[in-house]
Write an enzyme that holds these catalytic residues in place. Structure first.
Site, PDB file in Angstrom:
ATOM      1  N   ASP A  96      28.769 -30.198  -3.573  1.00  0.00           N
ATOM      2  CA  ASP A  96      29.952 -30.829  -4.152  1.00  0.00           C
ATOM      3  C   ASP A  96      30.852 -31.470  -3.105  1.00  0.00           C
ATOM      4  O   ASP A  96      31.749 -32.230  -3.450  1.00  0.00           O
ATOM      5  CB  ASP A  96      30.770 -29.798  -4.939  1.00  0.00           C
ATOM      6  CG  ASP A  96      30.102 -29.453  -6.252  1.00  0.00           C
ATOM      7  OD1 ASP A  96      29.419 -30.328  -6.816  1.00  0.00           O
ATOM      8  OD2 ASP A  96      30.234 -28.307  -6.706  1.00  0.00           O
ATOM      9  N   ASP A 147      28.762 -21.187 -12.719  1.00  0.00           N
ATOM     10  CA  ASP A 147      29.406 -22.485 -12.607  1.00  0.00           C
ATOM     11  C   ASP A 147      30.737 -22.503 -13.360  1.00  0.00           C
ATOM     12  O   ASP A 147      30.857 -21.921 -14.443  1.00  0.00           O
ATOM     13  CB  ASP A 147      28.462 -23.536 -13.219  1.00  0.00           C
ATOM     14  CG  ASP A 147      28.910 -24.953 -12.973  1.00  0.00           C
ATOM     15  OD1 ASP A 147      29.027 -25.337 -11.798  1.00  0.00           O
ATOM     16  OD2 ASP A 147      29.161 -25.688 -13.954  1.00  0.00           O
ATOM     17  N   GLU A 192      32.026 -19.808  -9.289  1.00  0.00           N
ATOM     18  CA  GLU A 192      32.552 -21.011  -8.647  1.00  0.00           C
ATOM     19  C   GLU A 192      33.927 -21.271  -9.222  1.00  0.00           C
ATOM     20  O   GLU A 192      34.075 -21.519 -10.420  1.00  0.00           O
ATOM     21  CB  GLU A 192      31.644 -22.209  -8.926  1.00  0.00           C
ATOM     22  CG  GLU A 192      32.159 -23.496  -8.319  1.00  0.00           C
ATOM     23  CD  GLU A 192      32.381 -24.616  -9.319  1.00  0.00           C
ATOM     24  OE1 GLU A 192      32.821 -25.681  -8.904  1.00  0.00           O
ATOM     25  OE2 GLU A 192      32.145 -24.420 -10.535  1.00  0.00           O
TER      26      GLU A 192
HETATM   27  C1  NOJ Z   1      30.512 -27.368 -10.379  1.00  0.00           C
HETATM   28  C2  NOJ Z   1      29.200 -27.708  -9.791  1.00  0.00           C
HETATM   29  O1  NOJ Z   1      29.125 -27.224  -8.497  1.00  0.00           O
HETATM   30  C3  NOJ Z   1      29.095 -29.189  -9.883  1.00  0.00           C
HETATM   31  O2  NOJ Z   1      28.074 -29.678  -9.092  1.00  0.00           O
HETATM   32  C4  NOJ Z   1      28.930 -29.501 -11.346  1.00  0.00           C
HETATM   33  O3  NOJ Z   1      28.782 -30.884 -11.548  1.00  0.00           O
HETATM   34  C5  NOJ Z   1      30.165 -29.013 -12.089  1.00  0.00           C
HETATM   35  N1  NOJ Z   1      30.480 -27.685 -11.767  1.00  0.00           N
HETATM   36  C6  NOJ Z   1      29.989 -29.123 -13.577  1.00  0.00           C
HETATM   37  O4  NOJ Z   1      28.942 -28.286 -13.998  1.00  0.00           O
END
Ligand code: NOJ
Length: 692
Positions: A318, A219, A247
């Site tokens: 997201d 993440d 990500e």
């Molecule tokens: C990216 C994640 O995909 C998202 O869902 C999350 O809230 C944020 N990072 C913070 O961890």
């Protein structure tokens, strides 16, 4: 397994299936109306549904974060999503425990599926709400954000106030120092260079590996020092060859400095292809030229050493689901096209849970409404497309490892070809009215049938003719015996000596040799499509070394391995730069430093970066100036250092590892300092004489 041959199924655990009602409370909504509460999904539920997942032909499950989360509401939400961790050694009690996780990985493996865990090393829970960044080590409280603030000290080099966490406020400027050293949306930002944090986060991830995970989705990768991530990944890779992807949240391919550092120079980790997803979805859900899309995709993939290891997706937790976003009569056809494209582009496809059953929310669109309770239905047209292309990926090397070449593109029609040795793939699509298409195609004469709809294509003397229906998406393919060894991928594609890597490809035969950077590697297992080897120690100061396979007297193409010399620690590398200006870079004489690394300028007058450095090794770097997408200009300054936790580079080579270094300012021109120094000496002498 070789990740490129597989498809990932993304599950938000709380919203998938409730296999154990005894762990539903607290903060639970049995009616599934309040999207910000727990809805009951858990590890037992995921285990119950493994056969369903397998029926889609997928071979990896990416499961949302499982670590123990805060036990309070924050900003009106429970941590049902799993991104607000408080204990990296425990499993969230709403989801189960370690034995459930172990059972999941074992049951999944029996079905040819491996489990990838979403891991959140950038931050713990919210700093100013809920549990205020409370942190536990296997059940024992360590700290929280306020206690930690009392212990925080100013780092003299980076200018960061820090202890376990960074205490530099929230990110306001989405670049440079703040991006990595401030809180992301109020979440308690870890100071990964604190040795306790470093090993705590690494040990936490190791627990998943020990219990059978085959990889991680990391993440918020863009909010951590790249050098720390490299060192963290290397330590995890030393357990076994894992598939780790980051990500990197950026909604476009704009040339922002951070994006380019990550893509152009580092290539240390595959990334979720977030920057191109928006254009992909828009082109099919609304308007947009397939020609423009084809060009954007090619330029995006050209940034990577391994485009086939990047991770493509259409929907995610997201972003607004395609079917919630598209508002048109033919949205189902367009959804099928976009799904099929995601599965045939270079890169490993992700299917977001429920895409196969056309899951949408009637209550809203984006987060949290893109996370409705799962509806199980694997008999849809979408499920058929997913299954068909997932099965094809297992046998067609071009789909897994092939290159990417557009043969024809205009606003509404696109044909691209992918080739890997004797395997080929031709993908055609048409958003407009039915039409005939003629292509130059170097395929043997014959009539080919597409994998999805049985459409026909005739090839004669290098010319293909076919008819494209409106919203038609066809996938033609050839699988012939691979006559020579061909490497398609390395997993991971970064390694240090002693680490195992999995070589994926074709035509490897029964046995042979593997050469890494000129040295023969120990072979641990061998079959015609995958070889497991141990990386030998290589004499090199380059970033990349070649890997080749020799089998039946034939040698493969060289594949690039990002090489690290070993014994690395994440080091803060510092330059006293009071009289330096602009965007600076270093590039050095050891593998770890062989690609240019951007430096951040601190409020304390230093330039710095984080690099995994071989502990105790003397090295030199040269200084460069420039923007990431320009040619870097050398500044004719050479600096020296010795690998350790904090390395202040000096103008003189260190004599031995115990030498005390003088943190003198470093600039291109020492002259401005000579006159003031002489003046100071004269004044001091005069004062001294008068007093004397
Ligand atoms: C990216 C994640 O995909 C998202 O869902 C999350 O809230 C944020 N990072 C913070 O961890």
């Amino acid at each position: 397994m070789v990740p490129e041959r597989g498809v990932i199924y993304q599950v938000m655990i709380d919203r998938f299936y409730d296999g154990n009602q005894s762990n539903d409370d607290p903060f639970y909504d049995s009616n599934h109306r309040n999207y910000r509460l727990y809805w009951g999904g858990d590890l037992e539920g995921l285990i119950d549904k493994l056969d369903y997942i397998k029926s889609l032909g997928v071979s990896m499950i990416w499961v949302s974060p499982l670590d123990d989360n805060i036990n309070r509401m924050a900003s009106g939400s429970a941590p049902y999503h799993g991104y607000w961790t408080r204990d990296y050694k425990g499993i969230e009690e709403h989801f189960g425990d370690w034995s459930d996780f172990k059972r999941l990985t074992e049951e999944a493996r029996k079905r040819g599926i491996c489990v990838i865990v979403d891991y959140v090393p950038n931050h713990a829970g919210p700093a100013t709400d809920g549990e205020f960044g409370s942190l536990y080590d296997n059940g024992t409280k360590v700290t929280d954000y306020y206690k930690d603030a009392k212990k925080a000290r100013l780092n003299p080099y980076t200018g960061s106030r820090e202890a376990v966490y960074h205490h530099n406020g929230d990110i306001k400027e989405w670049r440079g120092f703040q991006l990595k050293y401030a809180n992301l949306y109020g979440l308690a930002d870890f100071n990964q260079l604190n040795p306790w944090v470093d090993s705590y986060l690494t040990d936490g991830a190791r627990l998943f590996v020990e219990n059978g995970a085959c990889g991680f989705r990391i993440d918020a990768a863009k909010h951590m020092d790249l050098g720390w991530l490299e060192s963290f990944y290397l330590r995890l890779y030393s357990e076994r060859p894992l598939f780790i992807y980051g990500e990197y949240y950026a909604l476009s391919t704009d040339r922002t400095a951070d994006l380019y550092d990550f893509y152009r120079y580092s290539n240390v980790s595959p990334l979720l292809a977030i920057p191109i997803r928006g254009d992909m979805a828009r082109t099919f859900a609304f308007l947009g030229s397939l020609k423009d899309l084809s060009e954007e995709l090619s330029s995006y993939y050209s940034l990577f050493v391994y485009p086939n290891k990047q991770v493509n997706f259409l929907d995610s937790h997201d972003l607004v689901r395609f079917l919630n976003m598209a508002d048109r009569r033919d949205k189902m056809e367009r959804f099928h096209m976009a799904l099929a494209l995601t599965m045939t582009l270079p890169g490993i496809p992700v299917i977001y849970y429920g895409d196969e059953s056309y899951l949408v929310s009637r209550d809203g669109k984006g987060d949290p409404y893109n996370r409705p309770m799962m509806v199980f239905n694997n008999t849809t047209e979408a499920a058929r497309i997913i299954r068909t292309l997932a099965e094809l990926r297992k046998i067609n090397d071009a789909l897994a490892f092939g290159n990417f070449r557009t043969l024809y593109a205009n606003y509404s029609t696109w044909a691209f070809e992918r080739t890997f040795g004797a395997h080929k793939l031709l993908v055609t699509m048409n958003k407009g009215s039915p039409r005939d298409l003629t292509l130059n195609l170097d395929w043997p004469d014959g009539v080919y049938r597409d994998a999805l709809y049985n459409a026909e294509m005739a090839v004669k003397d290098g010319t293909a003719t076919l008819t494209l229906q409106k919203d038609g998406f066809y996938v033609f393919h050839i699988e012939r015996p691979q006559e020579r060894p061909l490497i398609g991928s390395l997993t991971p594609s970064t390694a240090r000596p002693g680490q195992e890597i999995l070589i994926g490809g074709a035509g490897f035969g029964e046995s042979g040799r593997v050469i890494v950077g000129g040295r023969e590697a120990e072979v641990l297992s061998w079959n015609s499509t995958a070889i497991l080897v141990r990386v030998p120690k290589v004499e090199t100061s380059s970033a990349w070394v070649n890997v080749t396979v020799e089998s039946n007297g034939k040698r493969s193409n060289p594949a690039k391995l990002r090489y690290y010399s070993g014994n690395d620690v994440p080091a803060l590398v510092v330059i006293n730069g009071t009289n330096l200006r602009g965007q600076l870079w270093i590039r050095g004489n050891i593998s770890e430093l062989a690609e240019p690394r951007p430096l951040l300028r601190s409020s304390r007058g230093y330039y710095f970066t984080v690099v995994p450095l071989p502990n105790g090794t003397v090295f030199s770097v040269r200084l460069y100036r420039g923007l990431p997408w320009e040619k870097l200009e050398p500044l004719n300054v050479t600096l020296y250092g010795i690998g350790g936790r904090t390395v202040v580079l000096t103008l003189e080579p260190p004599v031995c590892p115990t030498t005390t270094v003088v943190h003198s300012p470093i600039g291109t021109n020492p002259v401005p300092y000579i006159a003031p120094a002489v003046l100071l000496l004269i004044v001091a002498t005069v004062v001294f004489r008068r007093r004397g």
